[in-house]
Design a protein around this motif. Structure first.
Motif, PDB file in Angstrom:
ATOM      1  N   LEU A   7      98.010  35.171   1.012  1.00 20.23           N
ATOM      2  CA  LEU A   7      98.402  35.411   0.748  1.00 20.23           C
ATOM      3  C   LEU A   7      99.598  36.305   0.828  1.00 20.23           C
ATOM      4  O   LEU A   7      99.945  36.583   0.211  1.00 20.23           O
ATOM      5  CB  LEU A   7      98.108  36.695   2.525  1.00 20.23           C
ATOM      6  CG  LEU A   7      98.968  37.639   2.713  1.00 20.23           C
ATOM      7  CD1 LEU A   7      97.927  38.456   2.387  1.00 20.23           C
ATOM      8  CD2 LEU A   7      99.287  38.043   4.199  1.00 20.23           C
ATOM      9  N   PHE A  30     110.959  38.769   2.955  1.00 15.61           N
ATOM     10  CA  PHE A  30     110.784  39.976   2.785  1.00 15.61           C
ATOM     11  C   PHE A  30     109.982  40.356   3.917  1.00 15.61           C
ATOM     12  O   PHE A  30     110.148  39.567   5.124  1.00 15.61           O
ATOM     13  CB  PHE A  30     109.410  39.895   1.917  1.00 15.61           C
ATOM     14  CG  PHE A  30     107.976  38.946   2.603  1.00 15.61           C
ATOM     15  CD1 PHE A  30     107.422  39.296   3.393  1.00 15.61           C
ATOM     16  CD2 PHE A  30     108.078  37.586   1.625  1.00 15.61           C
ATOM     17  CE1 PHE A  30     106.314  38.098   3.751  1.00 15.61           C
ATOM     18  CE2 PHE A  30     107.187  37.176   1.972  1.00 15.61           C
ATOM     19  CZ  PHE A  30     106.619  37.092   3.046  1.00 15.61           C
ATOM     20  N   ASP A  34     104.746  43.983  10.727  1.00 15.74           N
ATOM     21  CA  ASP A  34     104.409  43.514  11.825  1.00 15.74           C
ATOM     22  C   ASP A  34     105.321  43.062  12.624  1.00 15.74           C
ATOM     23  O   ASP A  34     105.638  42.081  13.176  1.00 15.74           O
ATOM     24  CB  ASP A  34     103.171  43.328  12.567  1.00 15.74           C
ATOM     25  CG  ASP A  34     102.713  44.016  14.065  1.00 15.74           C
ATOM     26  OD1 ASP A  34     103.768  44.541  14.537  1.00 15.74           O
ATOM     27  OD2 ASP A  34     102.275  42.780  14.450  1.00 15.74           O
ATOM     28  N   HIS A  40     112.699  41.366  11.415  1.00 15.98           N
ATOM     29  CA  HIS A  40     112.390  40.321  11.464  1.00 15.98           C
ATOM     30  C   HIS A  40     111.369  40.082  10.006  1.00 15.98           C
ATOM     31  O   HIS A  40     110.993  41.123   9.070  1.00 15.98           O
ATOM     32  CB  HIS A  40     110.781  40.906  12.018  1.00 15.98           C
ATOM     33  CG  HIS A  40     110.266  39.524  12.265  1.00 15.98           C
ATOM     34  ND1 HIS A  40     108.430  39.520  12.792  1.00 15.98           N
ATOM     35  CD2 HIS A  40     109.575  38.498  11.484  1.00 15.98           C
ATOM     36  CE1 HIS A  40     108.119  38.418  13.612  1.00 15.98           C
ATOM     37  NE2 HIS A  40     108.512  37.852  12.331  1.00 15.98           N
ATOM     38  N   ASN A  87     106.336  28.695  12.802  1.00 16.65           N
ATOM     39  CA  ASN A  87     105.141  28.020  14.077  1.00 16.65           C
ATOM     40  C   ASN A  87     104.064  27.448  12.834  1.00 16.65           C
ATOM     41  O   ASN A  87     103.903  26.969  11.674  1.00 16.65           O
ATOM     42  CB  ASN A  87     104.159  29.525  14.189  1.00 16.65           C
ATOM     43  CG  ASN A  87     104.787  30.315  14.924  1.00 16.65           C
ATOM     44  OD1 ASN A  87     105.911  30.370  15.994  1.00 16.65           O
ATOM     45  ND2 ASN A  87     105.004  31.378  14.379  1.00 16.65           N
ATOM     46  N   GLY A  93     100.554  28.467  16.482  1.00 20.33           N
ATOM     47  CA  GLY A  93     100.660  30.430  16.428  1.00 20.33           C
ATOM     48  C   GLY A  93     101.053  30.692  15.073  1.00 20.33           C
ATOM     49  O   GLY A  93     101.456  31.731  14.275  1.00 20.33           O
ATOM     50  N   VAL A  95      99.211  31.821  11.537  1.00 16.71           N
ATOM     51  CA  VAL A  95      97.908  32.887  11.165  1.00 16.71           C
ATOM     52  C   VAL A  95      98.176  31.929   9.775  1.00 16.71           C
ATOM     53  O   VAL A  95      97.041  32.335   9.717  1.00 16.71           O
ATOM     54  CB  VAL A  95      98.704  34.112  11.754  1.00 16.71           C
ATOM     55  CG1 VAL A  95      97.150  35.112  11.278  1.00 16.71           C
ATOM     56  CG2 VAL A  95      98.335  33.717  13.419  1.00 16.71           C
ATOM     57  N   VAL A  96      99.341  32.298   8.955  1.00 18.97           N
ATOM     58  CA  VAL A  96      99.513  32.286   7.557  1.00 18.97           C
ATOM     59  C   VAL A  96      99.872  30.774   7.554  1.00 18.97           C
ATOM     60  O   VAL A  96     100.580  29.997   7.024  1.00 18.97           O
ATOM     61  CB  VAL A  96     100.369  33.067   6.969  1.00 18.97           C
ATOM     62  CG1 VAL A  96     100.019  33.095   5.097  1.00 18.97           C
ATOM     63  CG2 VAL A  96      99.743  34.867   7.624  1.00 18.97           C
ATOM     64  N   HIS A 102     110.521  33.057  10.286  1.00 21.69           N
ATOM     65  CA  HIS A 102     110.813  34.347  10.886  1.00 21.69           C
ATOM     66  C   HIS A 102     112.326  34.197  10.989  1.00 21.69           C
ATOM     67  O   HIS A 102     112.552  33.207  11.800  1.00 21.69           O
ATOM     68  CB  HIS A 102     110.387  34.299  12.196  1.00 21.69           C
ATOM     69  CG  HIS A 102     108.901  34.124  11.867  1.00 21.69           C
ATOM     70  ND1 HIS A 102     107.828  35.520  12.290  1.00 21.69           N
ATOM     71  CD2 HIS A 102     107.972  32.744  11.773  1.00 21.69           C
ATOM     72  CE1 HIS A 102     106.465  35.156  12.053  1.00 21.69           C
ATOM     73  NE2 HIS A 102     106.281  33.378  11.620  1.00 21.69           N
TER      74      HIS A 102
HETATM   75  P1  5GP Z   1     102.988  33.265  11.444  1.00 22.58           P
HETATM   76  O1  5GP Z   1     102.118  33.714  12.670  1.00 22.58           O
HETATM   77  O2  5GP Z   1     101.923  32.089  10.384  1.00 22.58           O
HETATM   78  O3  5GP Z   1     103.955  32.594  12.179  1.00 22.58           O
HETATM   79  O4  5GP Z   1     103.429  34.119  10.805  1.00 22.58           O
HETATM   80  C1  5GP Z   1     102.530  35.319  10.538  1.00 22.58           C
HETATM   81  C2  5GP Z   1     103.248  36.612   9.945  1.00 22.58           C
HETATM   82  O5  5GP Z   1     102.741  36.983   8.559  1.00 22.58           O
HETATM   83  C3  5GP Z   1     102.632  37.288  10.976  1.00 22.58           C
HETATM   84  O6  5GP Z   1     104.350  37.761  11.147  1.00 22.58           O
HETATM   85  C4  5GP Z   1     102.572  38.706  10.072  1.00 22.58           C
HETATM   86  O7  5GP Z   1     103.101  40.193  10.721  1.00 22.58           O
HETATM   87  C5  5GP Z   1     102.641  38.307   8.593  1.00 22.58           C
HETATM   88  N1  5GP Z   1     101.666  39.284   7.706  1.00 22.58           N
HETATM   89  C6  5GP Z   1     100.537  39.053   7.443  1.00 22.58           C
HETATM   90  N2  5GP Z   1      99.789  39.328   6.801  1.00 22.58           N
HETATM   91  C7  5GP Z   1     101.116  40.564   6.218  1.00 22.58           C
HETATM   92  C8  5GP Z   1     101.748  41.089   4.899  1.00 22.58           C
HETATM   93  O8  5GP Z   1     100.051  41.167   4.150  1.00 22.58           O
HETATM   94  N3  5GP Z   1     102.490  41.864   4.386  1.00 22.58           N
HETATM   95  C9  5GP Z   1     104.251  41.486   5.093  1.00 22.58           C
HETATM   96  N4  5GP Z   1     104.786  41.560   4.640  1.00 22.58           N
HETATM   97  N5  5GP Z   1     103.589  40.459   5.944  1.00 22.58           N
HETATM   98  C10 5GP Z   1     102.294  39.826   6.548  1.00 22.58           C
END
Ligand code: 5GP
Ligand code: ZN
Length: 114
Positions: A7, A30, A34, A40, A87, A93, A95-96, A102
């Motif tokens: 992503l 960027f 959410d 954020h 994370n 935590g 996810v990506v 952050h």
């Molecule tokens: P993680 O949980 O991996 O530390 O954070 C991943 C972050 O990526 C989350 O805060 C989530 O809201 C954000 N995120 C997920 N998909 C997208 C997207 O398509 N665009 C943007 N700008 N942020 C995203």
């Protein structure tokens, strides 16, 4: 080097839109889609890496990332404080699975995190 299914690599290439707030040759900042605080912002290396720890092998890239995160905090007026957090792994935590910091601020932030 980018990962075709990642992503954040798609955000780097421009194939997925994002609200870019700052950039360097090596890093991109960027807005999170959410937001968990008034500010954020996600700060990522343009080159794909799974997590921040992997950047230890390229310290200039790591320094550029941290410097850009600090610049974003200044740009966003977070002079009363902010959190720069990463994370790692599913239990951490993450996810990506493209390294990112952050930058959270604009409200008092609780500690310890959940
Ligand atoms: P993680 O949980 O991996 O530390 O954070 C991943 C972050 O990526 C989350 O805060 C989530 O809201 C954000 N995120 C997920 N998909 C997208 C997207 O398509 N665009 C943007 N700008 N942020 C995203
Ligand atoms: Zn990636």
């Amino acid at each position: 080097m980018s990962a075709p299914t990642c992503l954040f690599c798609k955000i780097v290439s421009g194939s997925i839109p994002a609200t870019i707030v700052a950039r360097t040759d090596d890093s991109l900042a960027f807005r999170d889609i959410d937001p968990q605080a008034p500010t954020h912002v996600l700060v990522i290396p343009r080159r794909h890496a799974h997590n921040i720890g992997e950047l230890a092998d390229t310290p200039r890239e790591l320094a550029d990332l941290v410097a850009l995160a600090a610049r974003v905090a200044e740009q966003e007026g977070l002079d009363r404080g902010y959190r720069m957090v990463t994370n790692t792994g599913s239990e951490g935590g993450q996810v990506v699975f493209h390294a990112h910091l952050h930058v959270l601020g604009g409200r008092p932030l609780a500690w310890p995190p959940g």
